[in-house]
Scaffold this active site. Structure first.
Site, PDB file in Angstrom:
ATOM      1  CE  LYS A  22      -1.867   1.458   4.052  1.00 14.57           C
ATOM      2  NZ  LYS A  22      -1.491   2.972   4.104  1.00 14.57           N
ATOM      3  CG  ASN A  23       2.273   2.941   3.488  1.00 16.33           C
ATOM      4  OD1 ASN A  23       1.271   2.749   3.346  1.00 16.33           O
ATOM      5  ND2 ASN A  23       2.912   2.453   4.754  1.00 16.33           N
ATOM      6  NE  ARG A  92      -0.631  12.717   6.727  1.00 19.62           N
ATOM      7  CZ  ARG A  92       0.464  13.524   6.965  1.00 19.62           C
ATOM      8  NH1 ARG A  92      -0.186  14.475   7.481  1.00 19.62           N
ATOM      9  NH2 ARG A  92       1.501  13.423   6.553  1.00 19.62           N
ATOM     10  CB  CYS A 116      -5.362  10.688  10.785  1.00 16.42           C
ATOM     11  SG  CYS A 116      -3.833  10.063  11.433  1.00 16.42           S
ATOM     12  NE  ARG A 121       0.198  10.741  10.051  1.00 21.45           N
ATOM     13  CZ  ARG A 121      -0.312   9.591   9.655  1.00 21.45           C
ATOM     14  NH1 ARG A 121      -1.227   8.746  10.133  1.00 21.45           N
ATOM     15  NH2 ARG A 121       0.365   8.994   8.513  1.00 21.45           N
ATOM     16  N   PRO A 122       1.149  16.912  10.807  1.00 19.57           N
ATOM     17  CG  PRO A 122       2.744  17.542  11.954  1.00 19.57           C
ATOM     18  CD  PRO A 122       1.976  16.490  11.937  1.00 19.57           C
ATOM     19  CB  ILE A 123       1.942  18.600   5.469  1.00 17.05           C
ATOM     20  CG1 ILE A 123       0.980  19.588   5.453  1.00 17.05           C
ATOM     21  CG2 ILE A 123       1.023  17.031   5.540  1.00 17.05           C
ATOM     22  CD1 ILE A 123       0.030  19.509   3.807  1.00 17.05           C
ATOM     23  CG  LEU A 125       9.107  18.479   7.965  1.00 14.69           C
ATOM     24  CD1 LEU A 125       9.327  17.148   8.480  1.00 14.69           C
ATOM     25  CD2 LEU A 125       9.971  19.488   8.357  1.00 14.69           C
ATOM     26  CG  ASP A 305       2.942   1.628   9.571  1.00 13.11           C
ATOM     27  OD1 ASP A 305       2.432   2.410  10.080  1.00 13.11           O
ATOM     28  OD2 ASP A 305       3.000   2.036   8.416  1.00 13.11           O
ATOM     29  CB  ILE A 327       6.623   7.093  14.477  1.00 12.67           C
ATOM     30  CG1 ILE A 327       8.138   6.348  14.318  1.00 12.67           C
ATOM     31  CG2 ILE A 327       6.564   8.009  13.119  1.00 12.67           C
ATOM     32  CD1 ILE A 327       9.173   7.024  14.026  1.00 12.67           C
ATOM     33  NE  ARG A 397      -6.801   4.150   5.662  1.00 16.77           N
ATOM     34  CZ  ARG A 397      -5.898   4.705   6.541  1.00 16.77           C
ATOM     35  NH1 ARG A 397      -6.018   4.378   7.758  1.00 16.77           N
ATOM     36  NH2 ARG A 397      -4.639   4.767   5.881  1.00 16.77           N
TER      37      ARG A 397
HETATM   38  C1  UD1 Z   1       4.314   6.860   6.177  1.00 20.65           C
HETATM   39  C2  UD1 Z   1       3.443   5.869   6.218  1.00 20.65           C
HETATM   40  C3  UD1 Z   1       2.772   5.284   7.640  1.00 20.65           C
HETATM   41  C4  UD1 Z   1       3.928   5.050   8.372  1.00 20.65           C
HETATM   42  C5  UD1 Z   1       4.869   6.296   8.319  1.00 20.65           C
HETATM   43  C6  UD1 Z   1       5.976   6.352   9.362  1.00 20.65           C
HETATM   44  C7  UD1 Z   1       2.377   5.997   4.020  1.00 20.65           C
HETATM   45  C8  UD1 Z   1       1.232   6.179   2.914  1.00 20.65           C
HETATM   46  N1  UD1 Z   1       2.161   5.925   5.147  1.00 20.65           N
HETATM   47  O1  UD1 Z   1       3.380   7.899   6.682  1.00 20.65           O
HETATM   48  O2  UD1 Z   1       2.080   4.112   7.304  1.00 20.65           O
HETATM   49  O3  UD1 Z   1       3.217   5.021   9.887  1.00 20.65           O
HETATM   50  O4  UD1 Z   1       5.300   6.741   7.236  1.00 20.65           O
HETATM   51  O5  UD1 Z   1       6.727   5.234   9.099  1.00 20.65           O
HETATM   52  O6  UD1 Z   1       3.548   5.791   3.343  1.00 20.65           O
HETATM   53  N2  UD1 Z   1       5.836  14.930  10.379  1.00 20.65           N
HETATM   54  C9  UD1 Z   1       6.071  16.491  10.672  1.00 20.65           C
HETATM   55  N3  UD1 Z   1       5.953  17.285   9.515  1.00 20.65           N
HETATM   56  C10 UD1 Z   1       5.606  16.777   8.458  1.00 20.65           C
HETATM   57  C11 UD1 Z   1       5.757  15.347   8.213  1.00 20.65           C
HETATM   58  C12 UD1 Z   1       5.528  14.575   9.241  1.00 20.65           C
HETATM   59  O7  UD1 Z   1       6.258  16.653  11.872  1.00 20.65           O
HETATM   60  O8  UD1 Z   1       5.656  17.622   7.453  1.00 20.65           O
HETATM   61  C13 UD1 Z   1       5.980  14.096  11.546  1.00 20.65           C
HETATM   62  C14 UD1 Z   1       4.638  13.157  11.998  1.00 20.65           C
HETATM   63  O9  UD1 Z   1       3.750  13.830  12.476  1.00 20.65           O
HETATM   64  C15 UD1 Z   1       5.307  11.794  12.335  1.00 20.65           C
HETATM   65  C16 UD1 Z   1       6.616  11.749  11.839  1.00 20.65           C
HETATM   66  O10 UD1 Z   1       6.986  12.947  11.288  1.00 20.65           O
HETATM   67  O11 UD1 Z   1       5.178  12.053  13.799  1.00 20.65           O
HETATM   68  C17 UD1 Z   1       6.685  10.613  10.597  1.00 20.65           C
HETATM   69  O12 UD1 Z   1       5.781  10.967   9.708  1.00 20.65           O
HETATM   70  P1  UD1 Z   1       5.892  10.514   8.427  1.00 20.65           P
HETATM   71  O13 UD1 Z   1       7.273   9.766   7.929  1.00 20.65           O
HETATM   72  O14 UD1 Z   1       5.876  11.917   7.386  1.00 20.65           O
HETATM   73  O15 UD1 Z   1       4.696   9.836   8.158  1.00 20.65           O
HETATM   74  P2  UD1 Z   1       3.839   9.604   6.846  1.00 20.65           P
HETATM   75  O16 UD1 Z   1       4.568   9.719   5.742  1.00 20.65           O
HETATM   76  O17 UD1 Z   1       2.609  10.289   6.845  1.00 20.65           O
END
Ligand code: UD1
Length: 416
Positions: A22-23, A92, A116, A121-123, A125, A305, A327, A397
């Protein structure tokens, strides 16, 4: 509302083929936009999240067609760059469409993905990297308005190795003029899979799987055929199923090297695991033992996960195991449900202490999130009597057909 009925306490024997990851497939579907062409994705898992990504692509003007387990996506007709709030909320990880849309259309309008079930789940970065590549991003009323007449390559340093940010920035960098170097990139195997797909389509990217990824942007991409990697978390789930219930199972197509931290824990707990190029065999005949602390970390550390499914398997172990979730803030929601089945688990902040009990009992439980739901299935297989699991939309999902796969492994499972 569907439910799963699982009769526990049966030794598992059988084999199943592990679905595609999936990922991997979700960012690859977003990456298809960059090709402006047709891509054929073999061994593509049929999941709710994949359906959500397909709905987003169709809303943008692309077409998609399933033949067996091959999904063909034609992105030639893409003529919009706005994704509605309703579609964005389906999943998300829809934020990964931002990079490719900016790169192909010079603009993108998406709603902010928000939190979520795992917590915020901030973006930030993703957005700061896109800004450094030259995008102008305005946030208003929960919407992101992004413009970039031209993206230009640059040096990007991620404050944390975010999987989604690494993927989004790789995709945007493909359409940027010049070279982009992403430092402190996430090293997850799915990122290497994304690089392999993009390379098949003519991109020039190196370094995925290491902390430094270099993208030579501005190349014209073309379509292609790609087979994505097997799902390592689904693999972990079924290994844990055999560990919880006792069993001798074979997971065809599974690859151990991307799962070494999980198999190391299961071996320490007493499972006998052998892998070759055909797949992974797992034999568990004794009650599991508690293991050294399990601390989640970015790859190559222990995957967040897999935390819930491994915890479910160890709930009936001899001894105590400490888990540390590093995480996500809110990733122990399955614990209350496991305790309804008789587990002894205490949570304090990011730590959970699992004191193995001799017996779990079937109960009515509810999935709280995707992997938490899978953990309930794992626990149910090792519990005495019948467990009734609701909230299957979470499990759907990420698992093509949990009942089908567990039945192939010799479990007694019905979906009603
Ligand atoms: C992806 C996976 C998810 C997995 C996660 C961690 C997919 C679709 N999902 O999620 O299954 O659990 O990696 O291995 O591939 N963060 C920030 N700012 C940002 C982005 C992230 O602070 O802009 C933080 C998040 O809140 C979290 C950490 O970084 O605490 C890791 O998140 P991230 O690696 O981005 O996970 P996803 O890509 O959302």
């Amino acid at each position: 509302m569907s439910e799963l009925l699982i009769q526990g306490g049966r030794f598992l024997t059988g084999e199943t083929t592990v679905q595609g990851a999936k990922n991997s497939i979700l960012p690859i579907l977003a990456a298809a936009i960059l090709t402006g062409d047709t891509v054929e994705l073999e061994h593509c898992p049929r999941l709710r999240d994949v359906d959500s990504a397909v709905r987003i692509l169709e809303a943008l003007g692309c077409t998609a067609d399933w033949r067996g387990d091959t999904l063909t996506v034609d992105t030639r007709g893409l003529d919009r760059c706005t994704v509605s709030d309703e579609l964005m909320r389906l999943m998300r990880s829809s934020s990964v469409f931002l990079g490719p849309l900016l790169s192909r259309c010079g603009a993108a309008e998406l709603s902010y993905p928000g939190g979520c079930e795992l917590g915020p789940r901030p973006i930030d970065l993703h957005l700061s990297g896109l800004r450094q590549l030259g995008a102008e991003i305005r946030e208003s009323g929960g919407m992101l308005h992004c413009q970039a007449s031209r993206l230009h390559g640059c040096e990007l340093l991620l404050a944390i190795p975010s999987v989604g940010a690494t993927e989004n920035l790789m995709l945007a960098a493909c359409g940027a003029e010049g070279v982009t170097v992403i430092s402190n990139a996430a090293r997850e195997p799915e990122i290497e899979d994304l690089q392999n797909f993009l390379t098949t389509c003519g991109a020039d990217i190196r370094g995925a799987g290491t902390s430094t990824i270099t993208v030579q942007g501005g190349r014209t991409l073309h379509g292609g055929t790609y087979r994505c990697m097997p799902d390592r978390i689904v693999t972990a789930t079924y290994l844990c199923a055999a560990a919880a219930a006792g069993g001798l199972i074979f997971l065809r197509g599974a690859q151990e090297q991307q799962l070494a931290t999980v198999t190391a824990v299961l071996r320490q707990a007493g499972c006998d695991i052998c892998a070759d190029s055909a797949g992974i065999a797992c034999r568990c005949e004794e009650r599991l033992r508690g293991v050294q602390p399990v601390r989640t970390a970015p790859y190559p550390g222990f995957p967040t996960d897999a935390q819930a499914v491994v915890m479910a398997a160890l709930a009936r172990s001899r001894g105590t195991t400490v888990f540390e979730e590093n995480i996500f803030e809110n990733r122990y929601r399955h614990v209350d449900e496991l305790c309804r089945m008789g587990a002894d688990i205490r949570v304090s902040g990011r730590t959970a202490v699992v004191t193995g009990v001799e017996r779990l009992s079937g109960a009515s439980v509810r999935s709280t999130d995707l992997r938490g739901g899978a953990a309930l299935c794992v626990a149910a297989l090792g519990a005495a009597g019948e467990t009734r699991i609701s909230g299957l939309h979470h499990i759907d999902r990420g698992y093509e057909d949990m009942a089908r796969d567990l039945t192939a492994l010799g479990a007694q499972v019905t979906r009603i």
